[in-house]
Design an enzyme around this catalytic site. Structure first.
Site, short mmCIF file in Angstrom:
data_model
loop_
_atom_site.label_atom_id
_atom_site.label_comp_id
_atom_site.label_asym_id
_atom_site.label_seq_id
_atom_site.Cartn_x
_atom_site.Cartn_y
_atom_site.Cartn_z
N SER A 51 70.71 -9.97 -10.38
CA SER A 51 71.01 -9.69 -8.98
C SER A 51 69.78 -9.56 -8.08
O SER A 51 69.84 -9.97 -6.92
CB SER A 51 71.92 -8.46 -8.85
OG SER A 51 71.34 -7.33 -9.43
N ARG A 110 79.26 -23.91 -7.26
CA ARG A 110 80.06 -23.21 -6.26
C ARG A 110 79.34 -22.08 -5.54
O ARG A 110 79.78 -21.65 -4.48
CB ARG A 110 81.35 -22.71 -6.92
CG ARG A 110 82.30 -23.81 -7.27
CD ARG A 110 83.37 -23.35 -8.25
NE ARG A 110 82.79 -23.05 -9.56
CZ ARG A 110 83.49 -22.73 -10.64
NH1 ARG A 110 84.81 -22.66 -10.58
NH2 ARG A 110 82.89 -22.46 -11.78
N ARG A 139 86.67 -46.53 4.90
CA ARG A 139 85.61 -46.11 3.97
C ARG A 139 86.06 -46.04 2.50
O ARG A 139 85.24 -45.86 1.60
CB ARG A 139 85.10 -44.73 4.37
CG ARG A 139 86.12 -43.63 4.12
CD ARG A 139 85.56 -42.23 4.33
NE ARG A 139 86.64 -41.23 4.26
CZ ARG A 139 86.45 -39.94 4.21
NH1 ARG A 139 85.24 -39.45 4.23
NH2 ARG A 139 87.48 -39.11 4.14
N PHE A 150 76.62 -32.40 -7.56
CA PHE A 150 75.94 -31.30 -6.88
C PHE A 150 76.96 -30.25 -6.45
O PHE A 150 76.78 -29.04 -6.64
CB PHE A 150 75.22 -31.85 -5.64
CG PHE A 150 73.96 -31.16 -5.25
CD1 PHE A 150 73.94 -29.79 -5.04
CD2 PHE A 150 72.77 -31.87 -5.07
CE1 PHE A 150 72.76 -29.15 -4.66
CE2 PHE A 150 71.60 -31.24 -4.70
CZ PHE A 150 71.59 -29.88 -4.50
N ARG A 189 70.55 -29.07 -14.41
CA ARG A 189 70.29 -30.39 -13.82
C ARG A 189 68.88 -30.90 -14.05
O ARG A 189 68.43 -31.82 -13.37
CB ARG A 189 70.62 -30.35 -12.33
CG ARG A 189 72.04 -29.93 -11.99
CD ARG A 189 73.09 -30.82 -12.62
NE ARG A 189 74.45 -30.44 -12.19
CZ ARG A 189 75.56 -31.05 -12.58
NH1 ARG A 189 75.49 -32.07 -13.43
NH2 ARG A 189 76.75 -30.64 -12.16
#
Lengths: 268, 268, 268, 268
Positions: free
Chosen positions: A92, A117, A195, A113, A222
């Site tokens: 934290s 969240r 699109r 990506f 990642r």
């Protein structure tokens, strides 16, 4: 770091055109091919000392400042505290900071990506504006062939033929798709409909804001590193975003970054 | 509700082939075109009474059960309580429940879907399997022309020529892209590379889990209703996912759903 | 698992009165002292197979069911998959489930509990009802003395004198505080004001809903185990809540629980 | 805003001692009574222009800067855009900013505060340090009597007798509890055990970090305003924290704040 957001000068976008840029397309737009990602830090309020203060509130209450300044040894203690927080996963204190990045990357990268969240996103919308003809094509540094088994693939460059094929196929499909998009727009079809058949390698842009704890989670998943306690096998293109993000963060919070690496790149 | 997840019988997928399905493609796969979405509720633990109990713990502590059963008027009171919670936006009692949906939709829909962060997602991955040639094409019910200004577009059907153009362009681009994908795979290119030029209208599938509070937020943003307190202008294709989700939720929690509508479709 | 929530029969509350219960207090209420926690699973939709299906959607798309059933070896494969997900920290498949617990514990425990943000809470409110005189006092199993340094304390029982002192002090303060609370209420003071000097060991009750991934994070931090990869030093009283929660979860998802233990009790 | 965190000078804490401070307590510590809250903004990266840029990326992509600077009318447009975002509840552009507050308040306030999950907290711990004898007691501005029905109480001052009673009871209980805490500590009892019977009005301190969207949600629920679209009835003491937080935010992002008020104080 710049004071103003937009950031996005033409120079910032290091295009890598493979000698194929600039071809006029049905008299309307030039298709641009790129093989790189744009990542710029546009706002940050993030320092190692923020972590220290947040952590010390739990043990020292309001004496925080004096305690931190009183001693010669403060800095050494700070390193020790940051190492302890990282090692024992007290996460934290790493949340009281904020970094905003401007990112340009192909949609298939944004798809991965935005699975993260604990972050804030605002992305360019193909519903509200005509998308520009900028597309990703792998360059010669991008390994094209995977070996090994699911969950732990290894990648190799591929032959010259394979490289030529990928560039040719991607560019050809891309051009045809964008021409089709233009024809639908010209015929009066809504942008949000026209699109839908654009390819996943079209570039989009977004602002993303994260704190250091969330960023460490992103980096642990990642980036592919030998020294990671928990191995990750990211797609190379999102790693190409993660790397400059890590670099920017390391400049802002060098000790936190060092301790992240020292402790197996596990997000606390 | 089915006891077992997978759910996904062939029948469940109500294909709408526009007479164009089943065309062989370079001897490898059949391209399928669809104009619908698959949404199936595969697991749920969600009832109006759960909300009641969770709300009453704050005022009545452990007497909850007796209080709820003691009176003839319990049901009427329950409706009143649910109305009050919805109207005054006491949202937390609507979180103690869970719904898992299996969804098949084009990637451009999933892109919008996954912006909803208070939810759990697991999606099919084009890195780990070869993607199937199933693509979205608008049918005659999909309005193609937008009028009005940004933020509050209205849509109209478009002419027969526009409809024909869209179907032709989308199908043609789609086929060309998938053929290109196949050629790269056959040449030994990794799936994660070959997929990058696939179009955004390719179908993907996912499990998504939400609670009622999060679902109401989703519905308030992804359905267009006259009776919404705060107007939303979702893309029609995600609304085609939201509608069967709302229908499934309304069966599980009918009073909550009624009060959601009664109070302007604002997520509490 | 019970079909109806409330759950809270008098029997469920295994009081441990230390021979001091039932003392009338200013003619108004009986003070009750307890040394235990109430944890009941009141709703759950959680199975190991849910994790399997969610994980397989990424690699197998819609064939999920057939694939899972086709083979004799399915169960062995499932164990392997759950082990892999846990070990390499693929956490999202563990989110498609839900467990709701009813918990009675002192407020100082709820203070720690509610720091866990990926969960849903509804707690009894001292603003809307008069709080009952039920208070926590440590029993002889609760170690009272800490040795060692911050971050890794060890606890020991303490002497008989220390044990007697703690019980006497806690009970005496508790009684005086509750009498004071009663006097203020009787004088017409609002509940939300009268409650402010109640002690932190007063019991409250709540419903809490978590998924397995969030629960594993909770367990990794709120239980003290030798076999934890990252050590935690929780306060004993919240561990007394975590233990029955873990037990309930282990019955619902035994293989996931086994793999959690096997892989160092790290939340994936 | 100060450059260094700790912030907490003695002066910052505007104590309000009711003429009762400074009474020696068993020769150990001085009990301090306060009737106010400390809220200090210690870090912020938050401006109206950040919202503008984040919102415009969706419609204008990388032209953002030029577009914003090109026109004389930019500021007027900005106000219009912020109003539109607030009114139609486009919340995500309000997330790319960060504010860190240092707060001192009684534990019963922190209990409510920490129910807000989209925020980062680090609080002083009674496990790691001896808590200081600083306690809250309502002053004459705090209404003590509630009338009306649950969900919409109104408060009134109460009589002089009620005011005297509350101060006397709270102070007396507080002193007795803190003396008991001291006796247990002196007898060698662990801090985490000795603290359990401390009263809820003891002050704690924390750092809390939020973005503007999350802060607006906090303000909409924790302030009582006639002009709120959805009415809230917060406990006065948390409103005493919310008010200076709102004031600090209004200075950083004045147009956003104005539009928040203009549109019914609904978090977008």
């Amino acid at each position: 770091m710049k004071k103003l957001w937009p950031i996005v000068s033409k120079n910032a976008v290091t295009t890598n055109c493979l000698g194929l840029c600039g071809i006029r397309l049905t008299g309307v737009s030039e298709i641009e091919f790129r093989s790189d990602m744009t990542v710029e830090l546009v706002r940050a309020s993030a320092q190692d000392s923020d972590v220290i203060f947040a952590a010390r509130v739990s043990t020292q209450g309001e004496q925080t400042l004096e305690a931190a300044q009183a001693e010669q040894e403060a800095q050494k203690k700070d390193r020790g505290l940051l190492n302890y927080l990282m090692r024992d996963r007290h996460g934290s204190p790493f949340e009281h900071n904020s970094m905003t990045f401007y990112v340009q990357a192909p949609i298939f990268v944004f798809r991965e990506f935005m699975r993260h969240r604990i972050a804030s996103y605002n992305e360019e919308s193909g519903r509200y504006r005509e998308l520009k003809p900028v597309f990703y094509v792998p360059d010669e540094n991008r390994n094209l062939i995977q070996i090994g088994k699911p969950g732990s693939y290894e990648f190799e460059p591929g032959t010259a033929e394979q490289q030529a094929l990928v560039q040719q196929e991607v560019m050809s499909v891309t051009r045809a798709s964008y021409e089709s998009y233009q024809r639908m727009l010209e015929a009066g079809v809504a942008r949000e409909v026209a699109r839908i058949a654009l390819p996943l390698n079209i570039y989009s842009s977004m602002y993303v804001t994260m704190n250091a704890r969330s960023l460490m989670n992103f980096l642990s998943l990642r980036t592919k590193r030998e020294d990671s306690h928990f191995p990750s096998y990211p797609q190379r293109e999102i790693e190409m975003c993660a790397e400059p993000m890590e670099e920017a963060w390391a400049k802002l919070m060098p000790i936190s970054h060092e301790m992240f690496n020292l402790n197996g790149r596990v997000a606390p």
